[in-house]
Design an enzyme around this catalytic site. Structure first.
Site, PDB file in Angstrom:
ATOM      1  N   ALA A   1     -64.217  14.672  31.373  1.00  0.00           N
ATOM      2  CA  ALA A   1     -64.364  15.143  30.006  1.00  0.00           C
ATOM      3  C   ALA A   1     -64.731  14.390  29.253  1.00  0.00           C
ATOM      4  O   ALA A   1     -65.606  13.563  28.723  1.00  0.00           O
ATOM      5  CB  ALA A   1     -62.893  14.217  29.736  1.00  0.00           C
TER       6      ALA A   1
ATOM      7  N   GLU B   1     -64.133  15.612  39.635  1.00  0.00           N
ATOM      8  CA  GLU B   1     -63.411  17.022  40.274  1.00  0.00           C
ATOM      9  C   GLU B   1     -63.127  18.199  39.689  1.00  0.00           C
ATOM     10  O   GLU B   1     -63.224  19.255  40.384  1.00  0.00           O
ATOM     11  CB  GLU B   1     -61.923  16.450  38.809  1.00  0.00           C
TER      12      GLU B   1
ATOM     13  N   GLU C   1     -62.279   6.888  35.535  1.00  0.00           N
ATOM     14  CA  GLU C   1     -61.344   6.621  34.297  1.00  0.00           C
ATOM     15  C   GLU C   1     -60.332   5.437  34.299  1.00  0.00           C
ATOM     16  O   GLU C   1     -59.989   4.463  32.598  1.00  0.00           O
ATOM     17  CB  GLU C   1     -60.349   7.973  34.563  1.00  0.00           C
TER      18      GLU C   1
END
Length: 262
Positions: A67, A114, A134
């Site tokens: 991200a 992912e 994460e």
């Protein structure tokens, strides 16, 4: 397709190629990149001249670093919850019936790992690394990491990766079942495109049925899964391509089937 700033889109015969193109950010998943990626997937899905989609980072340094941390740091719980942050990415891949081959060159971390797992087949370069770090940022995977990784590598390996944030090599990923093939960095995309071309040469509706049957195996118990497979198998008997495939096989001499994708 309108001008794109974060991806590159190409076509080679019946294969649609999408290259993530934010090298300065290791292809981090910004809102713009996600929007353009979903737009490209939707375009290829609706294009009858495309049989298979290949997704790659387009850079030997990395497939996708995850991200966009700067963008994500500005999200509050209420913002993330109300907009279902990253749900559109999962939904976009679920909506694609055509096979998607992911080609990982370099790192695939967090949302990048992912994203790779959203693909149907994964090829990796010998230098590729996979991870869900994460936990080191005070959060957990949010685009399928806790759900897909366990299905791909088993509970113990998935727990280890998610709870420690440690990465695994391409060879480890292949041994665990996450990756189908590991190849030299200068060959991985070439071989993936060859595989995509081979797959795209088959009947499009049969490919979609096969993909759906395999994906449903993760959701259904064995009895229901076998029933679902049987129904799709029987459904192929009504296709023109089924008749053509059998006729081509039984011909004297045997000939190559000419698929109409009907």
């Amino acid at each position: 397709m309108e001008s794109l700033s974060t991806i590159i889109v190409e076509q080679a015969e019946r294969v649609g190629l999408i290259k993530l193109n934010r090298p300065e950010a290791y292809n981090a998943l910004s809102r713009t990149l996600i929007k353009e990626l979903l737009q490209a997937l939707k375009s290829f899905e609706s294009d009858p001249s495309i049989g298979v989609i290949v997704l790659t980072g387009g850079d030997k340094k990395g497939f996708c670093a995850g991200a966009d941390i700067k963008e994500q740091s500005e999200l509050s719980f209420v913002n993330a919850y109300n907009q279902d942050y990253l749900k559109d990415l999962n939904d976009g891949f679920f909506a694609v019936h055509k096979p998607i081959i992911g080609v990982v060159n370099g790192i695939a971390l967090g949302g990048g790992c992912e994203l790779a797992m959203m693909c149907d087949i994964l090829y990796a370069s010998e230098t590729a690394k996979f991870g869900q770090p994460e936990i080191t940022l005070g959060t957990i995977p949010g685009a399928g990491g806790t759900q897909r990784l366990i299905r791909a590598v088993g509970k113990s390996k998935a727990m280890h990766m998610i709870l420690t944030g440690e990465t695994i090599s391409a060879k480890e990923a292949e041994a665990a079942g996450l990756v189908a093939k590991v190849l030299p960095a200068d060959q991985v995309l070439v071989v993936a495109m060859e595989t995509a071309t081979k797959i795209a040469s088959f009947s499009a509706p049969v490919l979609a049925m096969a993909k759906e049957a395999v994906n449903e195996a993760e959701e259904l118990g064995l009895k229901n899964g076998l029933h679902f497979e049987s129904r799709l198998y029987h459904a192929t008997f009504g296709l023109e391509d089924h008749a053509e495939g059998f006729q081509a096989f039984l011909a004297k001499p045997k000939r190559v089937a000419q698929w109409t994708h009907k």
